[in-house]
Motif scaffolding. Structure first.
Motif, PDB file in Angstrom:
ATOM      1  N   TRP A   3       0.856  -1.174   0.000  1.00 46.91           N
ATOM      2  CA  TRP A   3       0.000   0.000   0.000  1.00 46.91           C
ATOM      3  C   TRP A   3       0.882   1.211   0.000  1.00 46.91           C
ATOM      4  O   TRP A   3       2.033   1.154   0.388  1.00 46.91           O
ATOM      5  CB  TRP A   3      -0.908   0.041   1.222  1.00 46.91           C
ATOM      6  CG  TRP A   3      -1.991  -0.985   1.200  1.00 46.91           C
ATOM      7  CD1 TRP A   3      -2.061  -2.121   0.447  1.00 46.91           C
ATOM      8  CD2 TRP A   3      -3.175  -0.966   2.002  1.00 46.91           C
ATOM      9  NE1 TRP A   3      -3.200  -2.805   0.721  1.00 46.91           N
ATOM     10  CE2 TRP A   3      -3.904  -2.127   1.675  1.00 46.91           C
ATOM     11  CE3 TRP A   3      -3.681  -0.091   2.944  1.00 46.91           C
ATOM     12  CZ2 TRP A   3      -5.121  -2.418   2.260  1.00 46.91           C
ATOM     13  CZ3 TRP A   3      -4.879  -0.381   3.536  1.00 46.91           C
ATOM     14  CH2 TRP A   3      -5.605  -1.531   3.196  1.00 46.91           C
ATOM     15  N   THR A   5       1.008   5.446   1.142  1.00 45.63           N
ATOM     16  CA  THR A   5       0.332   6.411   1.994  1.00 45.63           C
ATOM     17  C   THR A   5       0.774   7.806   1.659  1.00 45.63           C
ATOM     18  O   THR A   5       1.932   8.050   1.392  1.00 45.63           O
ATOM     19  CB  THR A   5       0.621   6.123   3.479  1.00 45.63           C
ATOM     20  OG1 THR A   5      -0.014   7.099   4.274  1.00 45.63           O
ATOM     21  CG2 THR A   5       2.109   6.143   3.766  1.00 45.63           C
ATOM     22  N   VAL A  11      -3.081   4.001   1.225  1.00 40.39           N
ATOM     23  CA  VAL A  11      -2.902   3.781  -0.204  1.00 40.39           C
ATOM     24  C   VAL A  11      -2.402   2.384  -0.432  1.00 40.39           C
ATOM     25  O   VAL A  11      -1.649   1.871   0.351  1.00 40.39           O
ATOM     26  CB  VAL A  11      -1.866   4.778  -0.763  1.00 40.39           C
ATOM     27  CG1 VAL A  11      -1.640   4.513  -2.227  1.00 40.39           C
ATOM     28  CG2 VAL A  11      -2.361   6.179  -0.552  1.00 40.39           C
ATOM     29  N   SER A  12      -2.801   1.795  -1.510  1.00 40.64           N
ATOM     30  CA  SER A  12      -2.257   0.491  -1.863  1.00 40.64           C
ATOM     31  C   SER A  12      -1.737   0.500  -3.258  1.00 40.64           C
ATOM     32  O   SER A  12      -2.336   1.060  -4.135  1.00 40.64           O
ATOM     33  CB  SER A  12      -3.328  -0.572  -1.733  1.00 40.64           C
ATOM     34  OG  SER A  12      -2.848  -1.788  -2.202  1.00 40.64           O
ATOM     35  N   THR A 492      -3.645  -5.410  -5.212  1.00 40.92           N
ATOM     36  CA  THR A 492      -3.361  -4.168  -4.489  1.00 40.92           C
ATOM     37  C   THR A 492      -3.760  -4.196  -3.029  1.00 40.92           C
ATOM     38  O   THR A 492      -3.216  -3.436  -2.229  1.00 40.92           O
ATOM     39  CB  THR A 492      -4.096  -2.988  -5.149  1.00 40.92           C
ATOM     40  OG1 THR A 492      -5.516  -3.202  -5.035  1.00 40.92           O
ATOM     41  CG2 THR A 492      -3.721  -2.849  -6.610  1.00 40.92           C
ATOM     42  N   LEU A 494      -6.563  -3.135  -2.145  1.00 38.65           N
ATOM     43  CA  LEU A 494      -7.519  -2.035  -2.033  1.00 38.65           C
ATOM     44  C   LEU A 494      -8.927  -2.520  -2.351  1.00 38.65           C
ATOM     45  O   LEU A 494      -9.147  -3.152  -3.379  1.00 38.65           O
ATOM     46  CB  LEU A 494      -7.148  -0.905  -3.002  1.00 38.65           C
ATOM     47  CG  LEU A 494      -5.974  -0.027  -2.594  1.00 38.65           C
ATOM     48  CD1 LEU A 494      -5.583   0.878  -3.744  1.00 38.65           C
ATOM     49  CD2 LEU A 494      -6.309   0.787  -1.365  1.00 38.65           C
ATOM     50  N   ILE A 496     -12.030  -1.316  -3.544  1.00 39.91           N
ATOM     51  CA  ILE A 496     -12.747  -0.236  -4.221  1.00 39.91           C
ATOM     52  C   ILE A 496     -13.799  -0.863  -5.115  1.00 39.91           C
ATOM     53  O   ILE A 496     -13.457  -1.647  -6.017  1.00 39.91           O
ATOM     54  CB  ILE A 496     -11.780   0.642  -5.043  1.00 39.91           C
ATOM     55  CG1 ILE A 496     -10.808   1.349  -4.092  1.00 39.91           C
ATOM     56  CG2 ILE A 496     -12.527   1.636  -5.903  1.00 39.91           C
ATOM     57  CD1 ILE A 496      -9.826   2.255  -4.771  1.00 39.91           C
ATOM     58  N   ASN A 684      -5.816   6.368  -3.710  1.00 37.42           N
ATOM     59  CA  ASN A 684      -6.253   4.972  -3.730  1.00 37.42           C
ATOM     60  C   ASN A 684      -6.881   4.604  -5.061  1.00 37.42           C
ATOM     61  O   ASN A 684      -6.592   3.557  -5.638  1.00 37.42           O
ATOM     62  CB  ASN A 684      -7.262   4.728  -2.606  1.00 37.42           C
ATOM     63  CG  ASN A 684      -6.600   4.652  -1.248  1.00 37.42           C
ATOM     64  OD1 ASN A 684      -5.387   4.744  -1.146  1.00 37.42           O
ATOM     65  ND2 ASN A 684      -7.392   4.500  -0.218  1.00 37.42           N
ATOM     66  N   PHE A 688      -5.446   2.017  -7.886  1.00 36.22           N
ATOM     67  CA  PHE A 688      -6.314   0.906  -8.285  1.00 36.22           C
ATOM     68  C   PHE A 688      -6.524   0.905  -9.797  1.00 36.22           C
ATOM     69  O   PHE A 688      -6.418  -0.138 -10.452  1.00 36.22           O
ATOM     70  CB  PHE A 688      -7.657   1.026  -7.558  1.00 36.22           C
ATOM     71  CG  PHE A 688      -8.512  -0.206  -7.633  1.00 36.22           C
ATOM     72  CD1 PHE A 688      -8.415  -1.191  -6.672  1.00 36.22           C
ATOM     73  CD2 PHE A 688      -9.413  -0.386  -8.671  1.00 36.22           C
ATOM     74  CE1 PHE A 688      -9.200  -2.330  -6.729  1.00 36.22           C
ATOM     75  CE2 PHE A 688     -10.202  -1.519  -8.747  1.00 36.22           C
ATOM     76  CZ  PHE A 688     -10.100  -2.498  -7.767  1.00 36.22           C
TER      77      PHE A 688
END
Length: 1118
Positions: A3, A5, A11-12, A492, A494, A496, A684, A688
């Motif tokens: 991730w 940040t 964040v990833s 990732t 993440l 989303i 993010n 992604f």
């Protein structure tokens, strides 16, 4: 997986990075953090006595009479660290510089030498303060137009960056070296490539008071895998951003081995626990890391020996680490490793790292090193590369890293099923597809976090988001976009959802479009005046115009234009009359000369001339302007030259123009940095989306290559993956594996090839890829293990049989009833009788476990052993007799083959005839009474239907409207394309009606053209299919062609100058003959419809006959 940040934002970035990190060999070769030399360059073997001597240097340093001031324990260890690196230098010039070093301070300066003073306030003292903050980094300090290094750092620059020392090799001066400002990037690349980190110190630019020292500040760092980005926002170029390199730590845990990976670039870490020893070795062997740390828990090995890894478990890992650069650490593995990272990179203690570990539930185990190398998942000499056959040759970069990562670390069943569903959709869609812009997530996070993203990077980010939006708006790509969500989440970490991705992409794309000047904006032309050289305005305005939209800086733009006009007026009034006077002169050679030139070095427009002053002042035109001239001076007030002149009015106008330009540029940079700060809140989604397109590009490329090679989606008709079935050079085998096979066969009969093929096909199947077979059914194995040949390891004191037994132990300990185990020529490295018994025991164990697999062998005594097996069956590689000689057929059959073809193989490889004859005599004398079972077997191969039916393009009605997005530059081009499409459709329909004797169009399947707009590419459906296409050039002329590989043809056209964004129409047809006829017809008839063609001459070629394939059921749609 990692991730990223940015401040408080989680964040990833993709898991593909963390595991794709396993794809390149390391740079290090000594037990310290970053090694500046290659293993090949270091042939020294350090003895234990030498290590003790080096550790003892701390005491020597403490008592050294040259020590000035107090040094703490860290300074001692850092000085020793640098001293070891100096001992590795080999260049004669470097060695001479090193002789002038003293290890009494971090710079290695001898204060007794010239320019060696460390007096407070001096530049050396200032550099020492910066060095103390980052003691293990090269320090490059900006001094005027150079970046300079002194002492130890200068020696490194000379050794690894190819720079010459300042002042030559004079022995009375401290070592000093450097590079010009323009060569900084190359110097940083040379240093980081050799494993060094660099700290760059900039000086505050601008005028200073006399004798005042310029203020300096640390502008950034360059690490291996983490480049220097300071000032990139001002550049008009893209930065080649390498993949980030982690700091890696290895420890023991209750579950096995734990590998911790920390990425300073992303401020993230992941901890993979429960790994086997072989899995850790595989990751280390294929990993390009910045530093390696080993936890002291590794010393507590199960063998109970005093030396870690002496025997048994841990030996393989110790052998791997002992040849690499590492340092020990202790305490809590994760927390202590993060502390080490902060020390290495000079980070504040408050900096936090995000845990981005993704649980590996229901995932197959990572490949063993032997398996990965033997099937070409890792590049190995002599082994066909699996990656190269999975993807087209033009697919490089991030998509390749993703595929490698997936092969080395197969996904869960759910993700693999999704990947396969995506590939199947991709294989059948008819519309054009986006280019899939690939942006490194690490690069994206780094540039936005440092606010150094320039307009080029913002355009790339917008392209990524626009392609996501394009897929969402296309009915055929929409489903693929939804399916890509899960693999992207797995890559990732993440979470989303689909709607958020689309909504945020539209919002961020719109915001970038509001700020950034895109292609097609023409409201920022460079100023141009006849009296001033064009390169003056081009050089000064191109550094900031065309970055952001004018609407945001209209006042600044207007001021620059007014200043440029005033400058033009001043030059016209003060210089032009002088030029007119000179031109009117009729003097012979040696007469007056003069011109208005751009003095690039000084950023000025001046008059350059000689002998232009009149000998007698008579009040003629131009005399007044000549009287106003004065010598031009540089920024320091020094006269530039005898021929350069200016006037007060021109200088005032120049100052005004420069001031206006500087203010405009500053506002442009302010807007760009502000946009970077604004987008950090959406990091993010950006990460992604970028990873999603990387995966999409990788899978599209794989499907295109798989269709070209005639692979299928998941073993009937299995072929070796390195053979191209499309070329018909593979022997197909039918493999129906319900239990363990004992495989026998002659040398060169295909045993190893069969094992590799099964292993590769199974791995591709559990990853969701296409496989090299005519049809396939592959279970989702929890592990795939392949053991082929073993070599000895003299460095570890192990024979080839010891290595083999170590790998067999690992295979058996990790095998389950859901595993695939493939072992080639088991126990061939030891005495035959005992090796046979060991092999038999191993087969019994695998049979008891219940795994699927194959054990191949030449130890035919296995079949005489009283083995206790339940499901194991005997298979053989078939041989047939031709002219009384056995020949391999490379086909799998039931039974046992005791024929080795050893004598024939030796003869084929050039062994002397006398040796072979003597071997035959010895064989006959000893084994004459041995009853060999040599039954000639035949194979009943299930013949698959080789029906070459033309693939249906799509099953849609003729009236259904395509949702392919068309990105045309102007409405006029849209209209022209519609006219071309209409004309092509009518001409082709009429010809096909005549050809197939249809009464009307309704009886013929619909003929529709497909548009490939700029920044789009043909779908995989076109691979291997005949098509007719029309290229629309920027000059609105057409080119008509036909091909069986539309993807390559489009790429070839776009590689030509001026055609990079060319658009195409294409039409799939059933056969090359029809394609050639329609090509000729279109070339001959389109000009009569009012279109201009560039290849009219091609219309004169003869037709190539007719096709025997009916168009009855072929639907060609847009």
């Amino acid at each position: 997986m990692y991730w990223a940040t940015a401040k408080s934002v989680v964040v990833s970035a993709p898991r593909l990075r963390s595991l794709a990190l396993l794809l390149r060999p390391p740079l290090h070769s000594r037990p310290f953090a970053s090694s500046p030399y290659n293993i090949e360059q270091c042939n020294q073997i350090r003895s234990l006595k030498e290590k003790k001597r080096l550790r003892g240097n701390i005491k020597a340093l403490r008592n050294h009479k040259e020590l000035e001031g107090s040094l703490d324990e860290k300074d001692y260890s850092n000085i020793l660290w640098w001293k070891e690196r100096m001992q590795m230098c080999r260049k004669s010039s470097t060695v001479q510089l090193i002789s002038r070093l003293t290890y009494s301070n971090l710079l290695g300066l001898d204060v007794n030498l010239r320019n060696g003073s460390l007096k407070e306030g001096s530049i050396n003292w200032e550099m020492l303060q910066f060095k103390s903050r980052f003691p293990r980094e090269i320090l490059l300090c900006r001094v005027g137009d150079f970046y300079e290094a002194i002492g130890i750092d200068a020696c490194v620059l000379v050794e690894y960056a190819g720079l010459n020392p300042f002042g030559g090799l004079r022995s009375d001066s401290i070592p000093k070296a450097g590079c010009p400002v323009m060569n900084l990037r190359q110097t940083l690349d040379d240093l980081t490539r050799n494993g060094y980190s660099v700290c760059i110190v900039e000086e505050v630019q601008g005028p200073t008071q006399a004798r005042a020292r310029k203020r300096r500040f640390i502008s950034g760092h360059a690490h291996p895998g983490n480049p220097y980005v300071f000032g990139l926002v001002e550049d008009d170029r893209d930065l080649d951003f390498p993949e980030p390199m982690p700091v890696v730590g290895v420890s023991r845990s209750a579950k096995g081995y734990c590998l911790i990976s920390v990425l300073e670039t992303m401020k993230t870490y992941s901890a993979e626990d429960g790994l086997t020893e072989e899995a850790v070795v595989t990751k280390l062997r294929t990993c390009q890391y910045h530093h390696l740390f080993l936890h002291r828990s590794l010393k507590h090995n199960s063998s109970g020996t005093s030396r870690w890894g002496e025997f048994g478990e841990g030996g393989l890992l110790w052998g791997e680490c002992n040849a690499r650069s590492f340092e020990w650490f202790e305490g809590d593995p994760v927390n202590e490793l993060i502390i080490k990272v902060k020390e290495l990179y000079g980070l504040d203690i408050e900096v936090t790292f995000r845990n981005v570990t993704v649980a590996s539930v229901n995932r197959p185990r990572s490949l063993h090193l032997g398996t990965a190398t033997q099937i070409g998942a890792i590049s190995t000499e002599g082994i066909p590369s699996l990656i190269k056959v999975l993807l087209p040759s033009d697919c490089i970069g991030l998509p390749v890293s993703y595929i490698k990562d997936l092969l080395l670390n197969p996904p869960s069943y759910e993700i693999a099923s999704t990947i396969q569903a995506i590939c199947k959709h991709m294989s059948s869609i008819p519309c054009s597809i986006p280019e899939f812009t690939c942006v490194s997530p690490a690069k994206l996070v780094k540039l936005l976090e440092s606010k150094e993203a320039n307009h080029i990077e913002f355009c790339k980010i917008k392209n990524v988001l626009d392609e996501v939006i394009q897929m969402h708006g296309n009915s055929e790509l929409h489903e693929i976009l939804k399916l890509l969500i899960d693999p992207t989440w797995a890559a990732t970490g993440l979470n989303i959802d689909f709607e958020k991705l689309v909504k945020e992409s539209e919002m961020v794309s719109g915001r970038i479009g509001e700020i950034i000047s895109l292609d097609g904006d023409n409201d920022q032309e460079i100023c141009s005046y006849s009296a001033i050289p064009d390169d003056f305005f081009e050089m000064l305005e191109s550094s900031w115009k065309g970055r952001v939209k004018r609407i945001h800086l209209n006042e600044a733009f207007t001021e620059v234009e007014k200043a440029a006009e005033a400058l033009s007026l001043a030059v016209t009034e003060d210089f032009v009359p002088i030029l007119s006077r000179i031109k009117a002169s009729t003097a012979p050679l040696g007469g007056p000369r003069g011109e208005i030139l751009y003095a690039r070095e000084h950023g000025a427009v001046w008059f350059k001339g000689k002998r232009f002053a009149p000998s007698v002042w008579a009040g003629t035109p131009g005399e007044e302007q000549i009287k106003q001239l004065r010598p031009a001076v540089d920024s320091k007030g020094k006269k530039v030259g005898e021929e350069w002149f200016t006037t007060t009015k021109v200088e005032v106008a120049l100052a005004r123009y420069h001031e206006a330009g500087s203010k405009a540029k500053e506002k442009v940079l302010e807007l760009l940095r502000g946009l970077s700060a604004e987008l950090q809140a959406k990091i993010n989604v950006l990460v992604f989306a970028s990873v999603l397109l990387v995966i999409a590009k990788a899978l599209f490329a794989h499907v295109s290559e798989g269709r070209r090679r005639k692979w299928v989606f998941p073993l009937v008709g299995l072929s070796p993956y390195w053979f191209d079935a499309a070329e018909g050079n593979a022997v197909l085998n039918t493999v129906d594996m319900q239990s363990l096979f004992i495989l026998t066969g002659p040398n060169g009969g295909g045993k190893s090839s069969l094992l590799r093929s099964i292993c590769a096909a199974s791995l591709l199947g559990i990853c969701g890829f296409m496989v090299p077979a005519e049809s396939a059914s592959i279970p989702h194995f929890d592990s795939i293990m392949l053991h082929l040949k073993s070599y000895d390891s003299p460095a570890d004191g192990k024979s080839s049989f010891q290595i083999e037994m170590s790998e067999v132990r690992s295979i058996i300990s990790g095998a389950t009833s859901r595993s695939l185990v493939l072992v080639d020529e088991i126990c061939r490295g030891t005495e035959t009788a005992k090796g046979t018994c060991i092999a038999g025991s191993i087969i019994e164990t695998l049979d008891f476990i219940g795994c699927l697999g194959i054990v191949s062998t030449h130890l035919h005594g296995i079949f005489d052993l009283p083995l206790t097996t339940k499901k194991t069956v005997h298979k053989a590689m078939e041989t047939e007799y031709i002219d009384g000689q056995p020949r391999p057929t490379w086909r799998l059959t039931d039974g046992i083959c005791r024929e080795s073809l050893a004598f024939q193989t030796a003869q084929r490889e050039g062994v002397q005839e006398t040796i072979i004859k003597r071997a035959e005599e010895l064989y006959s004398s000893v084994y004459a009474n041995y009853s060999c079972l040599q039954h000639e077997t035949t194979v009943e191969l299930s013949t698959s239907d080789k029906n070459r039916i033309f693939h249906k393009a799509y099953e849609q009605s003729a009236g259904e409207k395509s949702a392919c997005s068309v990105m045309a530059s102007t409405n006029q081009m849209d209209v022209l394309w519609k006219e071309v499409e209409s004309a092509v459709t009518k001409i082709c329909q009429k010809q096909l009606l005549d050809f197939y004797k249809k009464k009307n169009i309704s009886e013929l399947s619909a003929v529709k053209c497909v548009l490939i707009a700029a920044r789009e590419q043909p779908p995989p459906l076109t691979v291997g299919a005949s098509s007719v296409y029309v290229l629309l050039r920027p000059d609105k002329r057409l080119y008509v062609g036909e091909t069986d590989d539309l993807r390559s043809r489009v790429r070839a056209h776009r590689s030509k100058e001026g055609l990079q964004n060319a658009s195409f129409l294409y039409l799939l047809v059933p056969g090359k003959s029809i394609a050639c006829q329609l090509e000729t017809l279109l070339i001959n008839q389109l000009p009569s419809k009012g279109f201009q063609l560039t290849n009219l001459a091609d219309g004169r070629h003869r037709n190539f006959g007719t096709s025997d394939i009916s168009l009855e059921n072929v639907t060609l749609h847009r």
